[in-house]
Design a protein around this motif. Structure first.
Motif, PDB file in Angstrom:
ATOM      1  N   ASN A   9      24.501  69.299  23.625  1.00 25.43           N
ATOM      2  CA  ASN A   9      23.855  69.874  22.438  1.00 25.43           C
ATOM      3  C   ASN A   9      24.076  69.076  21.164  1.00 25.43           C
ATOM      4  O   ASN A   9      24.119  69.648  20.080  1.00 25.43           O
ATOM      5  CB  ASN A   9      24.342  71.315  22.233  1.00 25.43           C
ATOM      6  CG  ASN A   9      23.809  72.248  23.298  1.00 25.43           C
ATOM      7  OD1 ASN A   9      22.887  71.903  24.030  1.00 25.43           O
ATOM      8  ND2 ASN A   9      24.381  73.430  23.393  1.00 25.43           N
ATOM      9  N   GLY A  47      26.426  78.805  27.500  1.00 22.66           N
ATOM     10  CA  GLY A  47      26.590  79.457  26.207  1.00 22.66           C
ATOM     11  C   GLY A  47      26.974  80.920  26.342  1.00 22.66           C
ATOM     12  O   GLY A  47      27.845  81.420  25.615  1.00 22.66           O
ATOM     13  N   ALA A  49      14.854  74.648  18.956  1.00 18.10           N
ATOM     14  CA  ALA A  49      15.945  73.907  19.602  1.00 18.10           C
ATOM     15  C   ALA A  49      16.617  72.948  18.633  1.00 18.10           C
ATOM     16  O   ALA A  49      17.850  72.831  18.601  1.00 18.10           O
ATOM     17  CB  ALA A  49      15.402  73.138  20.812  1.00 18.10           C
ATOM     18  N   ASN A  61      22.467  75.288  30.446  1.00 18.55           N
ATOM     19  CA  ASN A  61      23.026  75.285  29.099  1.00 18.55           C
ATOM     20  C   ASN A  61      23.070  76.698  28.525  1.00 18.55           C
ATOM     21  O   ASN A  61      24.053  77.104  27.886  1.00 18.55           O
ATOM     22  CB  ASN A  61      22.174  74.372  28.201  1.00 18.55           C
ATOM     23  CG  ASN A  61      22.909  73.960  26.937  1.00 18.55           C
ATOM     24  OD1 ASN A  61      23.947  74.488  26.627  1.00 18.55           O
ATOM     25  ND2 ASN A  61      22.339  73.007  26.220  1.00 18.55           N
ATOM     26  N   LYS A  62      22.020  77.443  28.771  1.00 19.36           N
ATOM     27  CA  LYS A  62      21.986  78.827  28.305  1.00 19.36           C
ATOM     28  C   LYS A  62      23.075  79.647  28.987  1.00 19.36           C
ATOM     29  O   LYS A  62      23.755  80.474  28.353  1.00 19.36           O
ATOM     30  CB  LYS A  62      20.609  79.422  28.592  1.00 19.36           C
ATOM     31  CG  LYS A  62      20.387  80.797  28.015  1.00 19.36           C
ATOM     32  CD  LYS A  62      18.944  81.232  28.215  1.00 19.36           C
ATOM     33  CE  LYS A  62      18.687  82.586  27.556  1.00 19.36           C
ATOM     34  NZ  LYS A  62      17.266  83.007  27.721  1.00 19.36           N
ATOM     35  N   SER A  95      19.513  75.005  25.215  1.00 22.54           N
ATOM     36  CA  SER A  95      19.320  76.336  25.788  1.00 22.54           C
ATOM     37  C   SER A  95      18.058  76.993  25.256  1.00 22.54           C
ATOM     38  O   SER A  95      17.469  77.858  25.900  1.00 22.54           O
ATOM     39  CB  SER A  95      20.530  77.223  25.492  1.00 22.54           C
ATOM     40  OG  SER A  95      20.620  77.522  24.112  1.00 22.54           O
ATOM     41  N   ARG A  96      17.622  76.579  24.059  1.00 24.78           N
ATOM     42  CA  ARG A  96      16.405  77.162  23.469  1.00 24.78           C
ATOM     43  C   ARG A  96      15.147  76.715  24.208  1.00 24.78           C
ATOM     44  O   ARG A  96      14.066  77.253  23.967  1.00 24.78           O
ATOM     45  CB  ARG A  96      16.289  76.762  22.000  1.00 24.78           C
ATOM     46  CG  ARG A  96      17.516  77.052  21.145  1.00 24.78           C
ATOM     47  CD  ARG A  96      17.791  78.535  21.034  1.00 24.78           C
ATOM     48  NE  ARG A  96      18.984  78.823  20.262  1.00 24.78           N
ATOM     49  CZ  ARG A  96      18.980  79.282  19.005  1.00 24.78           C
ATOM     50  NH1 ARG A  96      17.838  79.472  18.376  1.00 24.78           N
ATOM     51  NH2 ARG A  96      20.123  79.549  18.387  1.00 24.78           N
ATOM     52  N   LEU A 119      20.718  73.795  15.360  1.00 24.60           N
ATOM     53  CA  LEU A 119      21.934  73.068  14.990  1.00 24.60           C
ATOM     54  C   LEU A 119      22.038  72.828  13.481  1.00 24.60           C
ATOM     55  O   LEU A 119      23.060  72.321  13.008  1.00 24.60           O
ATOM     56  CB  LEU A 119      21.986  71.710  15.704  1.00 24.60           C
ATOM     57  CG  LEU A 119      21.917  71.732  17.234  1.00 24.60           C
ATOM     58  CD1 LEU A 119      22.056  70.319  17.773  1.00 24.60           C
ATOM     59  CD2 LEU A 119      22.996  72.636  17.813  1.00 24.60           C
ATOM     60  N   GLN A 147      28.931  71.633  27.157  1.00 23.12           N
ATOM     61  CA  GLN A 147      28.056  72.149  26.106  1.00 23.12           C
ATOM     62  C   GLN A 147      27.958  71.185  24.927  1.00 23.12           C
ATOM     63  O   GLN A 147      26.869  70.911  24.411  1.00 23.12           O
ATOM     64  CB  GLN A 147      28.559  73.507  25.631  1.00 23.12           C
ATOM     65  CG  GLN A 147      27.640  74.179  24.618  1.00 23.12           C
ATOM     66  CD  GLN A 147      28.251  75.433  24.037  1.00 23.12           C
ATOM     67  OE1 GLN A 147      29.365  75.419  23.525  1.00 23.12           O
ATOM     68  NE2 GLN A 147      27.525  76.526  24.123  1.00 23.12           N
ATOM     69  N   ASP A 169      19.837  72.196  20.529  1.00 26.01           N
ATOM     70  CA  ASP A 169      20.359  73.260  21.381  1.00 26.01           C
ATOM     71  C   ASP A 169      19.408  73.409  22.561  1.00 26.01           C
ATOM     72  O   ASP A 169      18.385  74.103  22.474  1.00 26.01           O
ATOM     73  CB  ASP A 169      20.458  74.561  20.588  1.00 26.01           C
ATOM     74  CG  ASP A 169      21.041  75.700  21.410  1.00 26.01           C
ATOM     75  OD1 ASP A 169      21.238  75.501  22.629  1.00 26.01           O
ATOM     76  OD2 ASP A 169      21.277  76.783  20.854  1.00 26.01           O
TER      77      ASP A 169
END
Length: 710
Positions: free
Chosen positions: A700, A607, A568, A603-604, A706-707, A572, A696, A704
């Motif tokens: 983020n 994306g 995560a 979030n995922k 979403s991870r 970035l 987003q 990140d």
């Protein structure tokens, strides 16, 4: 069926010392595993490994003389093939005959399975292996699988008219094999040798030779008492350590032998009964840098130099002898006589090197090829200088000193001392820089620019050293990636993995203000106009950046962070690596929040939606186009939360920045429950995509998220 303790010994000529411990452990484990596999030894049996320069041996407790018989069920063939109307077919009769049975055995067969998978099975009892059979196989397998560094081929004395007719391959010629089960010899053979109950002791000091072993349990005792041999590797190692400490204590004044585990292991593999003696050399040699004297004594003579309480080298050293004469003066004098020319050479090299300044050696670097695609060491020095100057300026360090240190850092490679002892590169550079009257910061940087040399090594002590060390490693990394000379598997001839980890450590611990991308750009610029392939370096620099983050990810996982947390944060590719630990801690705290999983999942989803957008989505929202209550609520929540998260992020409070996002859970959930992002109206769709882009970016900044979605 009885059990007794078992001893197996292979007596050989002097084994390679650096491989002895590994060979001894492998020999013992191989025999044990082989016996266990054949049912001759229970798991957890007591095992003692022995290894000396002239023997590999193992003592194993409670070994059976015969393994238990065991029932076996052997599949013969499908019923449809073996029987026709209940009568055995020729194929079945032939199979039974091969097993020593006739057609009458058909009634003993079992049928298992159904339909086409039904098969005939023969139940029988398999006799357990005898110790002779089992040990023979274990011995052969073990010898074949030993981690031998280099195999020798030698000839056997066969007893025929022409000796040496047969040849054998092993690490060293073998001359004896012992296999004792209790007091009984187990008749096995290996390497052209037949087993017996005799071995040999110390080459010079054994009281009896050969030694007739009375019982497997008396092996170590008889070797010690009759053969003057300490057979157990670790016991002998401890004896050396104890004697070294005792000899140092006898010298007094807080003296201590140089600590070197590799040297200790090597010396232990050269002696069968150690005897530590104290020797000395002329005090005038102490004018030579102690690193030179220590290295020549350790590397060439296997001696243990003695250090005074303040860490300074004394003119005394310790020798681990393999003999213990009543009068050791001849042995001491012999070792003192042998070391004197070595120290004299070191003094000569040092004296000669100091007659020329480091600067005067620069032209010689132009004659030393660094790499056929990257030029000479002289050309490399110019690249390192350019990178070092830019780093020094970014650090606020004296750029002139960094430039001078980078210019002279490699000149000791062409000195006599480093030519003889390459391990002293950098170290001798510092001594010669001091001799030339250069500033301490420059001299220190010349020595430190190789640091860190290995995991856990010290970092450069000053900022000038950090600048030059970073420049040196970055030049290597960018250059090698630029020409496609990358590490593969276990092969890394230019130590690029180590260089990358060194860069990471310095950016985290010594230069937190530096950004990785800017450093790679500076390093890349140093190649432009100097290397024809420099125009192709841009893609290579991107690959190098990924390579460094991969090394960082591995290091962080070793420190206890989860793969999900690391993924995560590093997704970035944060430019200031010193921030990574804080970001990871913030992610760990955020993940414990009750809203975390829902926000990560959202979030995922965001994306994925933005990836499918037909054109580049801009993070902008027209409030007048917001129609649904849910999208208005999300926009309002972002207006309140995003500035809070941004402010916390700007002041480096990553934990608070992520915690502020928890307030977005409800409006985000409501948005996805009720709002159609891909509206038919193009303007409405673009506005909603812009809102998701704002969301987003707000979520983020630190990582990140979403991870983190499970």
């Amino acid at each position: 069926m009885t059990t007794e303790n078992l001893l197996v010994e292979l007596f050989v000529e002097e084994l390679p010392p650096k491989a002895l411990r590994k060979l001894g452990d492998a020999f013992a484990q191989g025999i044990v595993s082989g016996l266990q596999a054949q049912g001759l030894l229970a798991n957890g049996a007591a095992v003692t490994s022995f290894a000396t320069p002239r023997r590999l041996a193992v003592h194993i407790a409670a070994v059976s003389d015969k393994a238990q018989d065991k029932p076996v069920s052997q599949k013969l063939m499908p019923v449809s093939v073996g029987l026709k109307d209940g009568v055995p077919t020729p194929a079945l009769v032939k199979k039974l005959a091969a097993l020593g049975l006739d057609a009458a055995a058909v009634d003993q067969l079992k049928r298992e399975g159904e339909g086409k998978s039904e098969a005939l099975f023969l139940d029988s009892v398999q006799a357990g292996a005898t110790l002779q059979e089992g040990l023979q196989k274990a011995l052969e397998d073990t010898i074949r699988q030993l981690p031998i560094p280099k195999v020798m081929t030698y000839q056997l004395e066969t007893g025929v008219a022409l000796p040496g007719w047969d040849s054998v391959q092993f690490v060293r010629p073998a001359h004896g094999l012992v296999a004792l089960h209790g007091q009984n010899v187990v008749p096995v053979s290996a390497l052209g040798l037949q087993s017996g109950n005799t071995t040999h002791g110390h080459r010079f000091e054994a009281q009896e030779d050969p030694i007739v072993l009375q019982h497997a349990d008396r092996y170590a005792q008889q070797l010690r008492e009759q053969g003057a041999v300490i057979a157990h590797y670790d016991e002998r190692l401890q004896a050396i350590q104890d004697q070294l400490q005792a000899a140092a204590a006898a010298v007094g004044q807080g003296s201590q032998p140089v600590q070197d585990q590799a040297l200790l292991e090597e010396v232990n593999s050269l002696v069968e009964r150690p005897n530590v003696l104290t020797c000395q050399f002329e005090p005038e040699f102490l004018q030579v840098p102690q690193e030179c004297l220590i290295l020549t004594m350790k590397a060439n003579q296997k001696y243990f130099p003695l250090l005074a309480a303040d860490g300074k080298l004394t003119n005394q050293f310790l020798v681990v002898s393999n003999i213990s004469p009543a009068d050791a003066s001849a042995v001491i004098e012999g070792n003192e006589r042998v070391v004197r020319p070595r120290l004299a050479d070191a003094k000569f090299f040092f004296d000669q090197d100091r007659k020329k300044s480091l600067e005067s050696r620069l032209p010689q670097l132009a004659k030393v090829v660094y790499h056929n695609k990257l030029g000479t060491q002289g050309e490399r020095v110019e690249r390192v200088r350019a990178i070092a100057r830019s780093i020094a300026e970014a650090l606020g360090v004296d750029a002139a000193q960094a430039d001078l240190a980078a210019q002279l850092a490699k000149t000791d490679l062409v000195t006599d001392m480093v030519g003889e002892f390459p391990e002293l590169q950098g170290t001798m550079g510092r001594y010669y820089a001091v001799n030339d009257g250069l500033p301490d910061a420059v001299a220190d940087a010349i020595e430190d620019h190789y640091k860190p040399r290995f995991a856990g090594d010290a970092l450069p002590r000053g900022d000038v050293g950090v600048a030059v060390a970073l420049a040196d490693k970055l030049e290597t990394l960018v250059g090698m990636f630029g020409i496609g000379n990358l590490p593969t598997g276990d092969k890394d001839p230019f130590a690029l993995r180590r260089h990358a980890l060194g860069v990471i450590r310095m950016l985290v611990e010594k230069a937190p203000q530096l950004a990785l991308g800017e450093l790679l750009t500076h390093a890349h610029t140093a190649f432009v106009g100097r290397i024809p392939a420099a125009t192709e370096f841009a893609d290579a620099t991107h690959a190098l950046s990924n390579f460094i983050y991969e090394r960082l990810a591995g290091s962080l996982r070793e420190q206890g962070y989860s793969a999900q947390e690391v993924d995560a944060v590093l997704a970035l590719q944060p430019q200031r690596l010193a921030d990574v630990a804080q970001r990871l801690q913030a992610v760990r705290v955020f993940a414990q929040l009750p809203e975390a999983q829902a926000l990560a999942a959202a979030n995922k989803r965001v994306g994925n939606i933005l990836k499918k957008a037909e054109s580049q989505v801009q993070a902008s929202v027209q409030e007048t186009l917001l129609q649904e209550d849910a999208e208005k609520a999300l926009y309002s929540a972002l207006q309140a939360v995003a500035p809070q998260a941004q402010a916390a992020y700007d002041r480096g409070d990553y934990t608070s920045s992520l915690q502020a996002l928890a307030a977005l859970k409800a409006p985000v959930d409501a948005f996805f429950d009720t709002v159609m992002v891909n509206a038919e109206d193009a303007a409405l769709k673009a506005n909603r995509l812009g809102l998701l882009k704002v969301l987003q970016e707000a979520m983020n900044r630190v990582a990140d998220l979403s991870r983190l979605a499970s």
